[in-house]
Write a protein that holds these residues in place. Structure first.
Motif: not given
Length: 187
Positions: A64-66, A79-83, A115-122, A134-139
């Protein structure tokens, strides 16, 4: 040929040309997808065969990327470290490959961070995970004093243009509006 090559199977989530959805069936003439909205799409197999196909289901890991904008005068390293910390702390984000962040673009009035992260779609819904990240990075950024900028527009006038534009306002007077009498109805 599609049934022999099997680029997808029933229930796979795919993108064929510009269409995205779950594969419902593959007939001799068409491939039928169901969009996430519940709409059925019948794509002729000739189109499917000629199109680029993305099968999101084959690999359970999905990135996921945003992007988030911060003020141009912000401390970008912080900012990069916090996000990145906000993304990486989530249970649904995989440790391998690790979450990452970088400066995507320098704008006129902001800096765009990716910002990017990987998830397990299963086990995790991709859209919900992206939304939550996105919500948590903004907050996290806002609680650490970062403001997410709005677009800024600068208007530039030459002196002559400004005088001409303002000259119409200096000689105007408010005139009372005369009202015509209201018609009366007789009963």
């Amino acid at each position: 040929l599609l049934s022999i090559r099997q680029p997808f199977r029933p229930k796979d989530f795919v993108k064929i040309d510009t269409f995205e959805g779950f594969v419902i069936s593959l007939t001799s003439r068409a491939t039928i997808l169901m969009e996430v909205d519940g709409n059925h799409i019948r794509i002729p197999n000739a189109t499917v065969f000629k199109s680029a196909i993305t099968n999101y289901t084959v690999n359970p890991q999905r990135r996921l990327t945003f992007e988030v904008g911060v003020n141009a005068d912000s401390d970008l390293d912080r900012a990069l470290k916090i996000g990145l910390g906000a993304v990486a702390r989530q249970d649904f984000i995989l440790d391998d490959p690790p979450a990452d962040a970088w400066i995507q673009e320098l704008g006129d009035s902001n800096v765009v961070l990716s910002f990017v992260g990987w998830i397990d779609q299963n086990t995790t819904n991709w859209l919900k995970a992206r939304s939550e990240a996105m919500r948590l990075v903004k907050r996290a950024l806002e609680s650490n004093g970062y403001s997410l900028p709005e677009p800024i527009y600068r208007l530039r006038f030459d002196d002559d243009d400004l005088k001409t534009a303002l000259s119409g306002f200096s000689n105007t007077e408010e005139k009372p509006v005369e009202r015509s009498p209201q018609p009366t109805t007789e009963e």
